[in-house]
Design a protein around this motif. Structure first.
Motif, PDB file in Angstrom:
ATOM      1  N   TYR A   1       5.909  14.748 -30.632  1.00  0.00           N
ATOM      2  CA  TYR A   1       5.055  13.756 -29.968  1.00  0.00           C
ATOM      3  C   TYR A   1       5.037  13.942 -28.453  1.00  0.00           C
ATOM      4  O   TYR A   1       4.213  13.333 -27.768  1.00  0.00           O
ATOM      5  N   ARG A   2       5.950  14.778 -27.950  1.00  0.00           N
ATOM      6  CA  ARG A   2       5.982  15.024 -26.512  1.00  0.00           C
ATOM      7  C   ARG A   2       4.779  15.837 -26.023  1.00  0.00           C
ATOM      8  O   ARG A   2       4.466  15.814 -24.833  1.00  0.00           O
ATOM      9  N   TYR A   3       4.152  16.570 -26.920  1.00  0.00           N
ATOM     10  CA  TYR A   3       2.962  17.336 -26.524  1.00  0.00           C
ATOM     11  C   TYR A   3       1.773  16.392 -26.574  1.00  0.00           C
ATOM     12  O   TYR A   3       1.220  16.109 -27.629  1.00  0.00           O
ATOM     13  N   LEU A   4       1.398  15.892 -25.413  1.00  0.00           N
ATOM     14  CA  LEU A   4       0.467  14.775 -25.322  1.00  0.00           C
ATOM     15  C   LEU A   4      -0.971  15.199 -25.572  1.00  0.00           C
ATOM     16  O   LEU A   4      -1.651  14.635 -26.419  1.00  0.00           O
ATOM     17  N   GLU A   5      -1.448  16.194 -24.822  1.00  0.00           N
ATOM     18  CA  GLU A   5      -2.816  16.676 -24.996  1.00  0.00           C
ATOM     19  C   GLU A   5      -2.887  18.153 -24.626  1.00  0.00           C
ATOM     20  O   GLU A   5      -2.122  18.635 -23.788  1.00  0.00           O
ATOM     21  N   THR A   6      -3.848  18.844 -25.249  1.00  0.00           N
ATOM     22  CA  THR A   6      -4.023  20.281 -25.029  1.00  0.00           C
ATOM     23  C   THR A   6      -5.475  20.559 -24.665  1.00  0.00           C
ATOM     24  O   THR A   6      -6.390  20.052 -25.313  1.00  0.00           O
TER      25      THR A   6
END
Length: 668
Positions: free
Chosen positions: A249-254
């Motif tokens: 969940y730490r990867y917020l947006e790409t």
């Protein structure tokens, strides 16, 4: 034995699980536990300021304790505070860091009266810590949205005193070079609730000139007054923006930049600050899978006890069955002392049947990999594991994979890809309990380059035991037959290293053979065959013309280079550490250093003087290489004394018993 007993007693007396953390009525910090060990009497919560060493202590009663917030303010104005659990055994103090429970949300609290921010976070090693700092503003991130190859951000700002911001900026700072790029955002004045709102775009194109592959950028939030004076600056925090009970969940947006590359906004581990990562799609996909694996590791760690008889092995990121882990494992399955142990191998190669002893085999990209890693008391690796933390009671044996010629870790002075990896290796080495070294020279370098201050086992390399076993010559001949290498031909083994500066993407590198195969074939083909053993980072990039099929044997994918050492008659390398191991054979070595100045000055740098210290000639061109092979017997005589001196310096600890010595020392 004494250390083992001490650890066991400490674990029994200080076993715990945290249930809840809160700040009550802006006056008390409350901490609640469950599963506290009942084996000792009084227990205390200790808060320690990392910088000053000052402490606060509070008795834990009925699994609960409180710290007066005023005392916390007085102890630490700004800084990091670590949480400890303390008890006593007779006249001895027992103390351990308080581990985070992933069911317990961490949070940020602002004391408006004192203009103080408390931010609870999880450390890299999964312990609870608290950051305290003064602040005049409450800054909240509300939205992150990818828009094409860019990002839209919005949030709120609340002044905590009579200060009126006039403008807001986001500043991205590259971690390794400290280059910074600013973005002006729109700031809207507040209504009756005294909340300012901000929004704007982070344009990745603005960073283009400074975007290095795998570069990481911290995101800072800045406020200015109507005279353009800086009145507030902090790293942008994501606490409260999203829950991070799972690591992915730490990867917020790409944002997709092109067919190959992406920019990722993510929350840093533990501190939850906002950062940007520039990488390629395949590397991001692998990293995201690792994050999911970490979540599985955390879940199993909190649900199941360690299996005190389980050993988890991995060699070269699970790509093959080889190296020091292989030879320690084979010693253990033959040693009756370890008959009750359960063995797990991380292996993604194509020949799982090559692993004897019927172990559990897991793929590095599978959920089972992380489940067994969480269950196993013992870890054995020769590079790096994807988990930055280990459980209380884990024992991590790092065997490494060579004696260093090239500079390592914190010894590297030339900026490049390897210097970017220092942080990961530093974090990894904090988890090592034992580190194997083949000689005193390696031991000294490892301690310094990895900043390692625990137990170094100077016992020789288990993988080098093969040079001292009576059956090795006959096994070498059998292997030659198995690989369809003519018994009448001598074998040249070519095993170069990879080049840090020849990168195709984040983890793959380019490579072409630096000599003319036609010349080698025409002048040496009647007497020799050439076995290629390329570094695992470049082995997929090599293509050999079919016309050389009876001369060139590409065995880069062959699991164990130690076995290739035994069937070869001559080694050609460059700056690879393989020659330190090969020197145990006392067979000739040629150093084909066609790019010596470039490598020494611009890529990595060396610990040894190649011209003076090596047990063979340093060769610069293809014709010179062929001539050296044709005159190999003369060179053996010429370098005989230097070879003997080299052997005595770097191979003298090898006696064929390294695997047994290490296994009986580490696995209890």
């Amino acid at each position: 034995m004494k250390v083992f007993v001490k650890k066991a007693i400490k674990k029994l007396m200080l076993g715990h699980r945290i249930r809840h953390i809160e700040i009550e009525d802006n006056s008390k910090l409350n901490v609640t536990f469950d599963q506290l060990s009942q084996l000792s009497g009084k227990k205390y919560l200790v808060l320690k300021d990392k910088a000053t060493g000052r402490r606060l202590q509070s008795r834990i009663e009925q699994n609960r304790t409180s710290i007066d917030l005023t005392e916390l303010h007085e102890m630490s104005d700004t800084g990091k505070i670590d949480f400890y659990l303390k008890s006593y055994l007779f006249n001895r103090t027992l103390q351990t860091r308080i581990a985070h429970n992933h069911d317990v949300p961490l949070f940020e609290h602002i004391d408006e009266e004192r203009k103080k921010k408390f931010r609870f976070y999880k450390t890299i090693r999964n312990n609870v810590s608290l950051m305290t700092e003064r602040t005049s503003f409450r800054c909240t991130l509300l939205e992150i949205k990818p828009m094409g190859s860019n990002f839209y951000l919005s949030g709120e700002v609340e002044p905590l005193e009579d200060m009126k911001p006039a403008s807001v900026e986001m500043v991205l700072v590259r971690r390794d070079t400290r280059q910074g790029f600013g973005y002006k955002f729109e700031l809207k004045k507040p209504g009756s609730d005294n909340l300012y709102t901000f929004n704007g775009m982070v344009f990745i194109e603005k960073l283009r000139s400074a975007l290095a592959m795998n570069s990481r950028w911290d995101v800072f939030f800045q406020l200015r007054d109507d005279k353009n004076n800086l009145i507030h600056r902090e790293i942008m925090n994501t606490q409260g923006f999203r829950s991070y009970e799972r690591e992915e969940y730490r990867y917020l947006e790409t944002a997709q930049l092109n067919d190959q590359h992406v920019a990722v906004l993510y929350a840093t581990m533990g501190k939850n600050s906002l950062a940007l990562w520039y990488t390629d799609k395949s590397q991001f996909a692998r990293t995201y899978q690792i994050a999911k694996g970490k979540s599985i590791f955390n879940e199993v760690s909190e649900r199941e006890k360690l299996n005190s008889r389980m050993v988890f092995f991995e060699s070269f990121l699970g790509k093959n069955y080889s190296g020091n882990p292989k030879y320690i494992y084979e010693e253990m399955i033959q040693n009756n002392r370890f008959k009750d142990f359960i063995f797990v191998w991380s292996y993604s190669g194509s020949n799982p049947e090559c692993i004897p002893g019927n172990p559990i085999i897991v793929n590095r990209e599978s959920e089972d990999y992380y489940k067994y890693l969480a269950r196993a008391k013992y870890w054995v690796s020769n590079i790096i594991l994807p988990i930055h933390r280990k459980r209380e009671g884990n024992v991590y044996l790092q065997t490494w994979h060579g004696t260093p010629l090239k500079k390592l870790g914190f010894d590297i002075e030339i900026e490049g890809p390897e210097t970017l990896a220092r942080e990961n290796f530093y974090i990894e080495s904090r988890n090592w309990d034992y580190l194997v070294a083949a000689n005193k020279y390696s031991s000294d370098i490892f301690k310094r380059a990895f900043k390692f201050d625990k137990k170094v086992l100077e016992a020789g390399y288990p993988a080098n035991d093969i040079f001292y076993q009576e059956e090795t010559p006959s096994k070498a001949q059998s292997l030659k037959t198995k690989l369809n290498i003519p018994a009448s031909k001598k074998v040249i083994l070519y095993a170069p290293t990879w080049r840090d500066n020849e990168m195709a993407n984040s983890w793959n590198h380019t490579f072409t053979l630096p000599f003319n195969l036609d010349d080698l074939y025409n002048k040496l083909g009647d007497e020799y065959v050439l076995v290629l053993r390329m570094h695992h980072l470049v082995s997929d990039m090599l293509e050999i013309d079919a016309k050389y099929k009876n001369f060139v044997y590409d065995l880069s994918k062959y699991d164990d280079i130690q076995e290739l050492y035994t069937l070869s008659d001559l080694l050609i390398t460059d700056y690879s550490s393989v020659f330190f191991d090969y020197a145990n054979s006392k067979k000739p070595i040629l150093f084909f250093a066609y790019d010596y100045e470039m490598y020494k000055d611009n890529i990595r740098g060396f610990y040894l003087d190649m011209a003076k210290d090596l047990p063979g000639p340093v060769i610069r061109t293809g014709p010179e290489l062929i001539q050296a092979i044709q005159n190999i017997n003369s060179l053996k005589r010429q370098y005989g004394q230097k070879y003997e001196d080299f052997y005595n310096e770097y191979c003298s600890l090898e006696d064929g018993n390294a695997a047994k010595t290490i296994a009986e020392l580490v696995f209890k």
